[in-house]
Write a protein that holds these residues in place. Structure first.
Motif, PDB file in Angstrom:
ATOM      1  N   ALA A 133       8.970  14.252 -14.089  1.00 34.18           N
ATOM      2  CA  ALA A 133       8.536  15.634 -14.306  1.00 34.18           C
ATOM      3  C   ALA A 133       9.724  16.596 -14.263  1.00 34.18           C
ATOM      4  CB  ALA A 133       7.494  16.024 -13.254  1.00 34.18           C
ATOM      5  N   LEU A 134      10.644  16.371 -13.313  1.00 37.71           N
ATOM      6  CA  LEU A 134      11.851  17.199 -13.261  1.00 37.71           C
ATOM      7  C   LEU A 134      12.718  17.005 -14.493  1.00 37.71           C
ATOM      8  CD1 LEU A 134      13.752  19.073 -11.640  1.00 37.71           C
ATOM      9  CD2 LEU A 134      14.700  17.020 -10.571  1.00 37.71           C
ATOM     10  N   TRP A 135      12.781  15.757 -14.954  1.00 32.41           N
ATOM     11  CA  TRP A 135      13.592  15.451 -16.128  1.00 32.41           C
ATOM     12  C   TRP A 135      13.010  16.083 -17.392  1.00 32.41           C
ATOM     13  CZ3 TRP A 135      13.839  10.353 -19.219  1.00 32.41           C
ATOM     14  CH2 TRP A 135      15.014  10.301 -19.961  1.00 32.41           C
ATOM     15  N   VAL A 136      11.678  16.082 -17.509  1.00 33.82           N
ATOM     16  CA  VAL A 136      11.025  16.571 -18.720  1.00 33.82           C
ATOM     17  C   VAL A 136      10.884  18.092 -18.704  1.00 33.82           C
ATOM     18  CG1 VAL A 136       8.896  16.527 -20.066  1.00 33.82           C
ATOM     19  CG2 VAL A 136       9.829  14.405 -19.152  1.00 33.82           C
ATOM     20  N   TYR A 137      10.354  18.623 -17.578  1.00 32.47           N
ATOM     21  CA  TYR A 137      10.051  20.056 -17.527  1.00 32.47           C
ATOM     22  C   TYR A 137      11.189  20.884 -16.943  1.00 32.47           C
ATOM     23  CZ  TYR A 137       5.252  18.681 -18.531  1.00 32.47           C
ATOM     24  OH  TYR A 137       4.122  18.163 -19.125  1.00 32.47           O
ATOM     25  N   GLY A 138      11.823  20.380 -15.867  1.00 35.81           N
ATOM     26  CA  GLY A 138      12.873  21.174 -15.227  1.00 35.81           C
ATOM     27  C   GLY A 138      14.163  21.197 -16.017  1.00 35.81           C
ATOM     28  N   ILE A 163       0.836  -1.205   0.000  1.00 38.65           N
ATOM     29  CA  ILE A 163       0.000   0.000   0.000  1.00 38.65           C
ATOM     30  C   ILE A 163       0.870   1.254   0.000  1.00 38.65           C
ATOM     31  CG2 ILE A 163      -1.761   1.262   1.301  1.00 38.65           C
ATOM     32  CD1 ILE A 163      -2.732  -1.437   2.357  1.00 38.65           C
ATOM     33  N   PHE A 164       1.952   1.222   0.757  1.00 34.57           N
ATOM     34  CA  PHE A 164       2.863   2.373   0.767  1.00 34.57           C
ATOM     35  C   PHE A 164       3.533   2.558  -0.591  1.00 34.57           C
ATOM     36  CE2 PHE A 164       7.085   4.215   1.538  1.00 34.57           C
ATOM     37  CZ  PHE A 164       6.713   5.410   2.124  1.00 34.57           C
ATOM     38  N   GLY A 165       3.815   1.440  -1.292  1.00 32.28           N
ATOM     39  CA  GLY A 165       4.406   1.546  -2.621  1.00 32.28           C
ATOM     40  C   GLY A 165       3.479   2.220  -3.623  1.00 32.28           C
ATOM     41  N   ARG A 166       2.181   1.970  -3.491  1.00 25.60           N
ATOM     42  CA  ARG A 166       1.228   2.647  -4.377  1.00 25.60           C
ATOM     43  C   ARG A 166       1.252   4.153  -4.189  1.00 25.60           C
ATOM     44  NH1 ARG A 166      -3.900  -1.179  -2.846  1.00 25.60           N
ATOM     45  NH2 ARG A 166      -3.128  -3.150  -3.743  1.00 25.60           N
ATOM     46  N   VAL A 167       1.571   4.603  -2.971  1.00 29.18           N
ATOM     47  CA  VAL A 167       1.598   6.038  -2.691  1.00 29.18           C
ATOM     48  C   VAL A 167       2.966   6.638  -3.005  1.00 29.18           C
ATOM     49  CG1 VAL A 167       1.256   7.780  -0.894  1.00 29.18           C
ATOM     50  CG2 VAL A 167      -0.160   5.723  -0.918  1.00 29.18           C
ATOM     51  N   ALA A 168       4.035   5.919  -2.639  1.00 30.68           N
ATOM     52  CA  ALA A 168       5.373   6.499  -2.749  1.00 30.68           C
ATOM     53  C   ALA A 168       5.925   6.454  -4.172  1.00 30.68           C
ATOM     54  CB  ALA A 168       6.330   5.763  -1.806  1.00 30.68           C
ATOM     55  N   LEU A 169       5.662   5.371  -4.904  1.00 30.95           N
ATOM     56  CA  LEU A 169       6.235   5.259  -6.243  1.00 30.95           C
ATOM     57  C   LEU A 169       5.762   6.363  -7.195  1.00 30.95           C
ATOM     58  CD1 LEU A 169       6.286   1.406  -6.868  1.00 30.95           C
ATOM     59  CD2 LEU A 169       8.207   2.918  -6.427  1.00 30.95           C
ATOM     60  N   PRO A 170       4.462   6.706  -7.239  1.00 25.99           N
ATOM     61  CA  PRO A 170       4.080   7.817  -8.125  1.00 25.99           C
ATOM     62  C   PRO A 170       4.731   9.134  -7.735  1.00 25.99           C
ATOM     63  CG  PRO A 170       2.151   6.536  -7.530  1.00 25.99           C
ATOM     64  CD  PRO A 170       3.272   6.041  -6.678  1.00 25.99           C
ATOM     65  N   ILE A 171       4.906   9.375  -6.426  1.00 28.79           N
ATOM     66  CA  ILE A 171       5.527  10.634  -6.001  1.00 28.79           C
ATOM     67  C   ILE A 171       6.995  10.681  -6.414  1.00 28.79           C
ATOM     68  CG2 ILE A 171       6.128  12.032  -3.998  1.00 28.79           C
ATOM     69  CD1 ILE A 171       3.644  10.966  -2.618  1.00 28.79           C
ATOM     70  N   VAL A 172       7.717   9.581  -6.170  1.00 28.42           N
ATOM     71  CA  VAL A 172       9.159   9.566  -6.465  1.00 28.42           C
ATOM     72  C   VAL A 172       9.411   9.519  -7.965  1.00 28.42           C
ATOM     73  CG1 VAL A 172      11.293   8.292  -6.131  1.00 28.42           C
ATOM     74  CG2 VAL A 172       9.659   8.495  -4.242  1.00 28.42           C
ATOM     75  N   LEU A 173       8.876   8.479  -8.632  1.00 31.74           N
ATOM     76  CA  LEU A 173       9.136   8.332 -10.059  1.00 31.74           C
ATOM     77  C   LEU A 173       8.491   9.445 -10.875  1.00 31.74           C
ATOM     78  CD1 LEU A 173       8.768   4.473 -10.497  1.00 31.74           C
ATOM     79  CD2 LEU A 173      10.842   5.811 -10.182  1.00 31.74           C
ATOM     80  N   GLY A 174       7.230   9.792 -10.519  1.00 35.26           N
ATOM     81  CA  GLY A 174       6.577  10.875 -11.237  1.00 35.26           C
ATOM     82  C   GLY A 174       7.289  12.196 -11.063  1.00 35.26           C
ATOM     83  N   GLY A 175       7.780  12.463  -9.829  1.00 31.63           N
ATOM     84  CA  GLY A 175       8.535  13.698  -9.611  1.00 31.63           C
ATOM     85  C   GLY A 175       9.841  13.733 -10.389  1.00 31.63           C
ATOM     86  N   LEU A 176      10.548  12.586 -10.440  1.00 32.92           N
ATOM     87  CA  LEU A 176      11.805  12.540 -11.195  1.00 32.92           C
ATOM     88  C   LEU A 176      11.576  12.743 -12.688  1.00 32.92           C
ATOM     89  CD1 LEU A 176      13.668   9.594  -9.415  1.00 32.92           C
ATOM     90  CD2 LEU A 176      14.151  12.037  -9.241  1.00 32.92           C
TER      91      LEU A 176
END
Length: 335
Positions: free
Chosen positions: A134-139, A119-132
């Motif tokens: 997004a930073l890679w694409v937009y930042g 359950i924690f992986g469902r919450v943490a993986l989108p934040i970590v991978l999605g943030g990386l």
């Protein structure tokens, strides 16, 4: 004087390509030999898990040594921290935990505390991978030529896949385990019929089947051995059969469990009921094999067109093309 060169096909040296392909084939053969020699015994880990389960049912403890106790305490502390963290954010529901624990059992993972990790992986993986991403694409602007739609699709796809990744992983494990159990179920029922006709009790029959089929079908042997242990220690024998149906995601196993519960409750003949179920499962397995065989020509069409026919054309027409190319080159060379 120009150095001698080998035959060419479409401007490519045939000997050079053959050398590379020979090296790849040799590497593949070496890897296959290594994989064949490094196969581990799948029963060692499963026997260890069954012994631990026997100790749990006997004494109600989960370890017999201080080292195992320290590991289990550390795991429970980690699970407690994750549970407290999820509860503080109001993201933990009892139904969600039960579903995750049942999926873990169906995947062959006995530690129920890992449900909080899922359950924690469902919450943490989108934040970590999605943030990386997004930073890679937009930042960092790693794709300057991409339009806004492509960038959004990449970030959104990463978020969705990272959220579904734990469930996809568990579903893959459940599918593989269920397929392995389905293959050995008819043989297991036949052995159960033989044991029942020989006069063995139900728990002794399950233990005997687990012992005989443990090496051929380790997943099925593990489940039958665990059921035999629970039949010997649980006060309610029906609960042991229901636990078997919860641990295996197969309708066939649920049918076997229903039959076993009915025979325990009403005293109906066990051997005749199991013999009928075994015949049905064998017919189902034969029909599934015939279905796969009927689909084989359609499935082989694409590999035949993409891989087999081009290689066949190269093998047949390659020498002729090389001879024609050499004849033209020699004919244009001034004497």
């Amino acid at each position: 004087m120009a150095p001698a060169s080998g035959p060419t096909l479409l401007g490519v040296d045939v000997l050079w390509v053959a050398t590379i392909l020979s090296g790849v084939a040799a590497a593949a053969v070496a890897f296959a030999i290594y994989a064949a020699l490094s196969v581990r015994d799948p029963m060692a880990k499963r026997v260890k898990a069954l012994n631990e389960r026997r100790e749990q049912l006997k004494a109600g403890i989960t370890a017999s040594t201080s080292k195992r106790r320290a590991k289990l305490v550390q795991k429970s502390e980690t699970a407690d921290k994750l549970r407290d963290l999820l509860s503080s954010f109001k993201m933990l529901q009892d139904s969600q935990v039960r579903v995750a624990q049942q999926k873990l059992l169906q995947a062959g993972i006995r530690n129920k505390d890992l449900a909080f990790v899922v359950i924690f992986g469902r919450v943490a993986l989108p934040i970590v991978l999605g943030g990386l991403v997004a930073l890679w694409v937009y930042g960092l602007d790693m794709f300057p030529t991409w339009g806004p739609l492509k960038r959004y699709a990449l970030v959104a796809g990463t978020l969705i896949l990272s959220y579904k990744a734990p469930d996809i992983y568990l579903k893959n494990l459940i599918t593989k385990r269920s397929h392995a159990i389905r293959k050995g179920l008819p043989d297991a029922l036949d052995l159960l019929v033989i044991c029942a006709e020989a006069g063995l009790t139900v728990d002794a029959a399950f233990h005997r089947v687990a012992k005989e089929l443990g090496k051929a079908y380790p997943e099925l042997g593990e489940e039958y051995a665990l059921t035999a242990i629970e039949l010997g220690f649980l006060t309610d024998r029906r609960q042991a059969f229901e636990n078997l149906s919860k641990r295996v995601a197969l309708e066939a196993v649920k049918g076997v469990v229903t039959t076993m519960i009915q025979t325990e409750k009403y005293g109906t003949p066990l051997a005749s009921a199991l013999r009928v179920l075994s015949a049905e499962f064998r017919n189902e397995r034969m029909m599934r094999a015939e279905e796969k065989a009927a689909r084989l020509p359609a499935i082989m069409t694409v590999p035949l067109i993409l891989f087999i026919l081009p290689v066949l054309f190269v093998v047949i027409l390659g020498p002729a093309a090389c001879s024609i190319s050499d004849s033209f080159i020699n004919g244009q060379t001034p004497s």
